[in-house]
Design a protein around this motif. Structure first.
Motif, short mmCIF file in Angstrom:
data_model
loop_
_atom_site.label_atom_id
_atom_site.label_comp_id
_atom_site.label_asym_id
_atom_site.label_seq_id
_atom_site.Cartn_x
_atom_site.Cartn_y
_atom_site.Cartn_z
N LEU A 98 -25.54 42.70 123.97
CA LEU A 98 -25.03 41.56 122.95
C LEU A 98 -25.84 41.86 121.75
N PHE A 99 -25.33 41.52 120.62
CA PHE A 99 -26.14 41.40 119.38
C PHE A 99 -25.68 40.42 118.29
N ALA A 100 -26.51 39.87 117.78
CA ALA A 100 -26.41 39.08 116.66
C ALA A 100 -26.98 39.60 115.24
N PRO A 101 -25.99 39.99 114.34
CA PRO A 101 -26.69 40.83 113.12
C PRO A 101 -26.85 39.69 112.19
N ASN A 102 -27.88 40.26 111.20
CA ASN A 102 -27.88 39.52 109.73
C ASN A 102 -28.26 38.04 109.99
N LEU A 103 -29.39 37.83 110.92
CA LEU A 103 -29.82 36.49 111.05
C LEU A 103 -30.65 36.17 109.93
N GLY A 104 -30.18 35.31 108.75
CA GLY A 104 -30.97 34.71 107.67
C GLY A 104 -31.66 33.45 108.12
N SER A 105 -31.24 32.28 107.67
CA SER A 105 -31.63 30.94 108.20
C SER A 105 -30.94 30.89 109.51
N CYS A 106 -29.89 31.43 109.99
CA CYS A 106 -29.43 31.19 111.57
C CYS A 106 -30.42 31.54 112.37
N LEU A 107 -29.99 31.21 113.79
CA LEU A 107 -30.94 31.72 114.65
C LEU A 107 -30.21 32.38 115.77
N GLY A 108 -30.55 33.54 116.22
CA GLY A 108 -29.97 34.30 117.32
C GLY A 108 -30.99 33.68 118.45
N ILE A 109 -30.38 33.20 119.66
CA ILE A 109 -31.06 32.92 120.76
C ILE A 109 -30.54 33.60 121.91
N ALA A 110 -31.24 34.51 122.54
CA ALA A 110 -31.03 35.17 123.64
C ALA A 110 -31.60 34.59 124.85
N VAL A 111 -30.74 34.35 126.00
CA VAL A 111 -31.27 33.77 127.24
C VAL A 111 -30.90 34.78 128.32
N TYR A 112 -31.72 35.31 129.11
CA TYR A 112 -31.70 36.21 130.39
C TYR A 112 -32.21 35.86 131.61
N ASP A 113 -31.35 36.03 132.81
CA ASP A 113 -31.76 35.59 133.97
C ASP A 113 -32.09 37.10 134.57
N PRO A 114 -33.28 37.31 134.67
CA PRO A 114 -33.60 38.78 135.40
C PRO A 114 -33.34 38.97 136.96
N ARG B 2 -30.38 37.49 138.40
CA ARG B 2 -29.16 37.58 138.47
C ARG B 2 -28.38 38.56 137.39
N LYS B 3 -29.13 39.21 136.82
CA LYS B 3 -28.88 40.19 135.73
C LYS B 3 -27.67 39.66 134.83
N VAL B 4 -27.74 38.42 134.38
CA VAL B 4 -26.82 37.81 133.38
C VAL B 4 -27.52 37.54 132.15
N GLY B 5 -27.02 37.37 131.23
CA GLY B 5 -27.32 36.92 129.68
C GLY B 5 -26.43 36.40 129.03
N GLY B 6 -26.78 35.54 127.93
CA GLY B 6 -26.12 35.14 127.09
C GLY B 6 -26.67 34.98 125.47
N LEU B 7 -25.94 35.04 124.47
CA LEU B 7 -26.68 35.20 123.22
C LEU B 7 -25.64 34.08 122.40
N ILE B 8 -26.35 33.53 121.62
CA ILE B 8 -25.60 32.64 120.47
C ILE B 8 -26.23 32.71 119.01
N HIS B 9 -25.39 32.51 118.26
CA HIS B 9 -25.85 32.99 116.84
C HIS B 9 -25.57 31.48 116.15
N CYS B 10 -26.51 30.61 115.86
CA CYS B 10 -26.29 29.20 115.40
C CYS B 10 -26.68 29.31 113.95
N LEU B 11 -25.68 28.20 113.14
CA LEU B 11 -25.77 28.29 111.78
C LEU B 11 -26.88 26.96 111.49
N LEU B 12 -26.59 25.92 112.12
CA LEU B 12 -27.18 24.82 111.44
C LEU B 12 -27.93 23.91 112.68
N PRO B 13 -28.90 23.36 112.22
CA PRO B 13 -29.62 22.53 113.19
C PRO B 13 -29.04 21.33 114.13
#
Length: 150
Positions: free
Chosen positions: A21-37, A39-50
């Motif tokens: 999973l990848f979130a490109p071009n993160l300027g003021s946005c946040l890319g937040i990766a959460v991984y569970d080692p 259960r080998k599952v993970g997620g990624l969000i690309h948030c714009l505003l607070p």
């Protein structure tokens, strides 16, 4: 390997060990990766505003646009699939001040502050981060081994 682009105001979740999973071009946005080692599952969000309170209707339609609702939804989804909060590893990139030399808006800084408050309230820590400054980044999460690349 399958590469999944997580665009602005999007979330991706995977159990596929061949997926990145990848979130490109993160300027003021946040890319937040959460991984569970465990259960080998993970997620990624690309948030714009607070904060979703700036437009509750928009947040209801797309919670991933905002850090407060996006992080809550990502954690809820992971824990709903069997993850335990204490097992989750959190990685963050972005939060830069791009084109805001006068530091009027400080969206990146606000995004980071809100994320830290949410995690603090939930007794969670960031394992690694690369945030702030004035340049964009791309974050990637390899589901098979939990590696995070910047």
């Amino acid at each position: 390997m399958t590469r999944t682009n997580v665009g602005i105001a999007q979330m991706a979740l995977s159990k596929d060990p061949t997926e990145i999973l990848f979130a490109p071009n993160l300027g003021s946005c946040l890319g937040i990766a959460v991984y569970d080692p465990k259960r080998k599952v993970g997620g990624l969000i690309h948030c714009l505003l607070p904060m979703s309170k700036s437009d509750p209707e928009k947040a209801k339609a797309n919670p991933f646009m905002y850090v407060d609702t996006g992080v809550a939804k990502l954690l809820e989804t992971l824990m709903g699939s069997g993850s335990i909060k204490k097992d989750l590893e959190i990685y963050v990139a972005g939060g830069a001040e791009i084109n805001d030399n006068a530091q009027v808006f400080q969206i990146g800084k606000k995004n980071i502050t809100i994320l830290r408050k949410i995690l603090w309230k939930n007794d969670m820590l960031i394992k690694a981060q690369n945030v702030g400054e004035n340049y964009s980044r791309t974050i990637s999460l390899h589901i098979g081994n939990g590696e995070v690349w910047l």
